[in-house]
Design a protein around this motif. Sequence first.
Motif, mmCIF file in Angstrom:
data_model
loop_
_atom_site.group_PDB
_atom_site.id
_atom_site.type_symbol
_atom_site.label_atom_id
_atom_site.label_comp_id
_atom_site.label_asym_id
_atom_site.label_seq_id
_atom_site.Cartn_x
_atom_site.Cartn_y
_atom_site.Cartn_z
ATOM 1 N N ARG A 167 0.496 -1.129 0.185
ATOM 2 C CA ARG A 167 -0.379 0.223 0.283
ATOM 3 C C ARG A 167 0.845 1.371 0.155
ATOM 4 N NH1 ARG A 167 -4.958 -1.213 -1.153
ATOM 5 N NH2 ARG A 167 -6.020 -2.794 -0.654
ATOM 6 N N ASN A 213 3.018 8.274 -10.134
ATOM 7 C CA ASN A 213 2.644 9.026 -9.286
ATOM 8 C C ASN A 213 3.823 9.505 -8.296
ATOM 9 O OD1 ASN A 213 1.945 9.932 -5.471
ATOM 10 N ND2 ASN A 213 1.855 7.594 -5.117
ATOM 11 N N ALA A 250 -6.156 0.109 3.455
ATOM 12 C CA ALA A 250 -6.685 0.891 2.256
ATOM 13 C C ALA A 250 -7.085 1.672 2.769
ATOM 14 C CB ALA A 250 -7.410 -0.592 1.737
ATOM 15 N N SER A 256 -2.830 5.871 -0.826
ATOM 16 C CA SER A 256 -3.702 6.610 -2.230
ATOM 17 C C SER A 256 -3.763 4.903 -3.033
ATOM 18 C CB SER A 256 -1.918 6.994 -3.049
ATOM 19 O OG SER A 256 -1.745 7.674 -1.907
ATOM 20 N N PRO A 257 -4.504 5.769 -4.033
ATOM 21 C CA PRO A 257 -5.209 4.540 -5.103
ATOM 22 C C PRO A 257 -3.404 3.786 -5.439
ATOM 23 C CG PRO A 257 -6.071 6.938 -5.566
ATOM 24 C CD PRO A 257 -4.912 7.231 -4.585
ATOM 25 N N GLY A 258 -3.924 2.925 -5.918
ATOM 26 C CA GLY A 258 -2.957 2.064 -7.025
ATOM 27 C C GLY A 258 -2.112 1.183 -6.452
ATOM 28 N N ALA A 316 -8.086 -4.062 -8.792
ATOM 29 C CA ALA A 316 -7.779 -2.301 -8.206
ATOM 30 C C ALA A 316 -6.712 -1.452 -8.054
ATOM 31 C CB ALA A 316 -8.715 -2.756 -7.239
ATOM 32 N N GLN A 317 -5.821 -2.528 -7.559
ATOM 33 C CA GLN A 317 -4.583 -1.629 -7.472
ATOM 34 C C GLN A 317 -4.227 -1.416 -8.732
ATOM 35 O OE1 GLN A 317 -3.673 -3.657 -3.649
ATOM 36 N NE2 GLN A 317 -2.430 -2.186 -3.781
ATOM 37 N N ASP A 375 -4.928 -1.178 -11.672
ATOM 38 C CA ASP A 375 -5.966 -0.522 -12.290
ATOM 39 C C ASP A 375 -5.515 1.009 -11.915
ATOM 40 O OD1 ASP A 375 -6.529 -2.940 -13.718
ATOM 41 O OD2 ASP A 375 -9.411 -2.447 -13.108
ATOM 42 N N GLU A 376 -4.872 1.384 -10.909
ATOM 43 C CA GLU A 376 -5.146 2.750 -10.688
ATOM 44 C C GLU A 376 -3.811 2.759 -10.471
ATOM 45 O OE1 GLU A 376 -7.376 2.419 -7.115
ATOM 46 O OE2 GLU A 376 -9.272 3.347 -8.048
ATOM 47 N N ALA A 377 -2.403 1.983 -10.845
ATOM 48 C CA ALA A 377 -1.567 2.363 -10.379
ATOM 49 C C ALA A 377 -0.345 3.440 -11.568
ATOM 50 C CB ALA A 377 -0.213 0.698 -10.469
ATOM 51 N N GLY A 424 -2.482 6.098 -13.105
ATOM 52 C CA GLY A 424 -3.312 7.235 -13.140
ATOM 53 C C GLY A 424 -3.353 7.781 -14.081
#
Length: 454
Positions: A316, A364, A399, A403-405, A417-418, A420-422, A424
Amino acid sequence: MDTRLLPVTTELARRLGHHRVLVEGAPFDDAIRIWNHGVGHRPAGVARCATPDDVSAAVTVAGAHGLPLSVRGGGHDWAGRSIRDGGLVVSLSDMRSVHVDPERRVAVVGGGATSADVIAATSPYGLVAATGTAGGVGMAGLTLGGGYGPLSGVHGLALDNLLAADVVLADGTQVRADPEHDADLLWALRGGGGNFGVVTSLHVRLHPLESILTGFVLFSWRQAGSVWAGLRELLAEAPDELTVQSGVFSGPDGSPVMLLSPAWAGEPETGRQWTARLEGLGDVLMSQVDVMPYATALTLVEAQMVDGSHYTIRTRTVADFTPEVVAALVEAGDTRTSPFSGTPIHHFHGAATRVAPDATAFANRDAHFVVEIVAGWRPDDADPERHVAWTDSVSAALAPVASPGGYVNLLGPDAGAQIDEAYGANASRLMELKRRYDPSGVFSATPLPEAVHR
């Protein structure tokens, strides 16, 4: 050997030499052994490549016969994606050369070289590369996915120091990706992982550094919450030269301890002042921080690892050590199921934050901390699932405040899910380049958003 493989192995043996095509026996077992001994993947064969032409041949032959492949560099991916179950492993373990140009401050690094290989070659010139924290990790895999390390504050991530790459594409074509040629491919390689081809060599920027001030400071676990709270305040004013790893680790008796690992890449006396401030965050159980060669610093983490262990990892990313984050981290230490488990936390700040989010595939660029949730256990453990459950519970607790990803070099294939957002806002461009350079999806070294594979 499966007789269906005979045409593949015959052709590979003709092009690479019989001794470079492995399908069974002790050399085969050695070639597929990786850091995480819990991975039980069994490939159909291994092509031990010595040159880019060998790699091109292996990729071409595998494609012609419909055999899936994977690429083994340093063999440190915990999920074992470098060992394709039932496929062909394109092994770069014989491509570990490092050529240093001290005047240009550039190293050309073979695709199978480890961080330790790189530093061994650069140190005689008073130069270092931006590496991760452990010398045994492959330089290519580390760099292509990110590369957090002791020098992130002063020189950015490892990928920020990637100047060019020599790549074998899915059709066997050899290209050089640099700012003048295949610049889009270079952009994708800087954070998009080994999903676009086989990187046979990296061209890496080097930096002057004779030594680094680093080591460990240990506190009793009961002080962990207050130490993290104090660390939050200290790092808010710390300069680029100070990068601090933290987390729960094991003391000599196996019980949890709070660990800080400072790395100071500047004038030593100033660094010692910052070390003293870190030691003042609690009652120190032990402090071993000193000036040492960078090569020595890369051995410190590996000394804590037990050879032959089984591992699983979750991750995370958090923006800061808020009270909610600290509470989850303290709970992780309180509920830890194995003395081989821990939560190494990587510090992202300084120079790494001064790169535009769209300049590389790694998106990020806000200051943050990457939490590795690492469970380790011995092969004869009667209940390994309890350790896996611990990683899942810690990940779930973080979680809501994360932050996302997440960091792609640590995300497993099931972290949908992580993943898909890693990337940005960079995900759509990465998807486009994946379709351009690898339309058939031959390479899958690190996670990509699900949409890439559709």
